[in-house]
Design a protein around this motif. Structure first.
Motif, PDB file in Angstrom:
ATOM      1  N   UNK A   1     -21.941  -7.428   1.943  1.00 13.79           N
ATOM      2  CA  UNK A   1     -20.121  -8.069   2.679  1.00 13.79           C
ATOM      3  C   UNK A   1     -19.755  -8.462   1.008  1.00 13.79           C
ATOM      4  N   UNK A   2     -18.948  -7.974   1.268  1.00 10.51           N
ATOM      5  CA  UNK A   2     -17.955  -8.273  -0.553  1.00 10.51           C
ATOM      6  C   UNK A   2     -16.483  -8.769   0.271  1.00 10.51           C
ATOM      7  N   UNK A   3     -16.307  -9.499  -0.638  1.00 12.74           N
ATOM      8  CA  UNK A   3     -14.882 -10.528  -0.635  1.00 12.74           C
ATOM      9  C   UNK A   3     -14.144  -9.458  -1.421  1.00 12.74           C
ATOM     10  N   UNK A   4     -12.725  -9.252  -1.964  1.00 14.54           N
ATOM     11  CA  UNK A   4     -12.635  -8.481  -3.252  1.00 14.54           C
ATOM     12  C   UNK A   4     -11.059  -8.691  -3.069  1.00 14.54           C
ATOM     13  N   UNK A   5     -10.287  -9.868  -4.237  1.00 16.20           N
ATOM     14  CA  UNK A   5      -9.492 -10.047  -4.019  1.00 16.20           C
ATOM     15  C   UNK A   5      -8.806  -9.605  -5.519  1.00 16.20           C
ATOM     16  N   UNK A   6      -7.138  -8.971  -4.934  1.00 16.86           N
ATOM     17  CA  UNK A   6      -6.842  -8.400  -6.833  1.00 16.86           C
ATOM     18  C   UNK A   6      -5.401  -8.638  -6.119  1.00 16.86           C
ATOM     19  N   UNK A   7      -4.739  -7.304  -7.280  1.00 13.89           N
ATOM     20  CA  UNK A   7      -3.488  -7.540  -6.684  1.00 13.89           C
ATOM     21  C   UNK A   7      -3.218  -5.983  -6.897  1.00 13.89           C
ATOM     22  N   UNK A   8      -1.507  -5.468  -6.518  1.00  8.62           N
ATOM     23  CA  UNK A   8      -0.834  -4.528  -5.820  1.00  8.62           C
ATOM     24  C   UNK A   8       0.188  -4.442  -6.352  1.00  8.62           C
ATOM     25  N   UNK A   9       0.949  -3.072  -6.360  1.00  9.14           N
ATOM     26  CA  UNK A   9       2.059  -3.348  -6.209  1.00  9.14           C
ATOM     27  C   UNK A   9       2.681  -1.713  -5.381  1.00  9.14           C
ATOM     28  N   UNK A  10       4.002  -2.362  -4.419  1.00 11.93           N
ATOM     29  CA  UNK A  10       4.486  -1.547  -3.288  1.00 11.93           C
ATOM     30  C   UNK A  10       5.578  -1.007  -3.842  1.00 11.93           C
ATOM     31  N   UNK A  11       5.593   0.182  -3.931  1.00 15.73           N
ATOM     32  CA  UNK A  11       6.581   1.078  -4.104  1.00 15.73           C
ATOM     33  C   UNK A  11       7.229   1.543  -2.871  1.00 15.73           C
ATOM     34  N   UNK A  12       8.443   1.293  -2.780  1.00 15.42           N
ATOM     35  CA  UNK A  12       9.052   0.857  -1.079  1.00 15.42           C
ATOM     36  C   UNK A  12      10.638   2.230  -0.741  1.00 15.42           C
ATOM     37  N   UNK A  13      10.548   3.244  -1.100  1.00 16.07           N
ATOM     38  CA  UNK A  13      11.759   4.276  -1.020  1.00 16.07           C
ATOM     39  C   UNK A  13      13.297   3.573  -0.355  1.00 16.07           C
TER      40      UNK A  13
END
Length: 128
Positions: A77-89
């Motif tokens: 089991x792992x906790x993964x954290x980070x960021x992403x960018x959503x693009x909404x047309x």
């Protein structure tokens, strides 16, 4: 499989509009706190409905798994954290920087046990 692979698959399925693929990653008892919906989703049907709307809206994401933080919870089991960018047309191609946390359990076929996503506050600078 690694927790990084799970997030990469998640992003690939999301960007390909593959509803079956993305929902197959979520455990039957998983929960999702989505970026653009103000409620906790706690069933596969609710999670699927959220992704149907995102796919129909042609949303896409950009994620750099290499910049995520991995915390080992147990052997599988792992906790993964980070960021992403959503693009909404649907919002004129507007991009929304967002944070994510995934609780990933590699001992099962559907490894996402929990997923939390939220928009980065407007006045927050991620460069620090």
């Amino acid at each position: 499989m690694t927790p990084e692979n799970v997030i990469e698959k998640w992003a690939d399925y999301f960007n390909a509009g593959d509803l079956e693929g993305i929902t197959s990653l979520y455990h039957r008892d998983s929960t999702l706190l989505p970026t653009f919906l103000p409620k906790l989703l706690s069933s596969k049907e609710q999670i699927s409905g959220y992704f149907v709307a995102a796919i129909e809206g042609k949303a896409s994401i950009e994620v750099n798994v290499g910049q995520s933080i991995k915390k080992v919870i147990s052997e599988d089991a792992y906790l993964m954290t980070g960021s992403y960018v959503f693009c909404l047309p649907s919002k004129g191609e507007e991009k929304y920087e967002s944070w994510y946390s995934f609780l990933i359990d590699l001992s099962v076929d559907s490894p996402i046990r929990h997923h939390h996503s939220s928009r980065v506050p407007f006045d927050f600078d991620l460069s620090h």
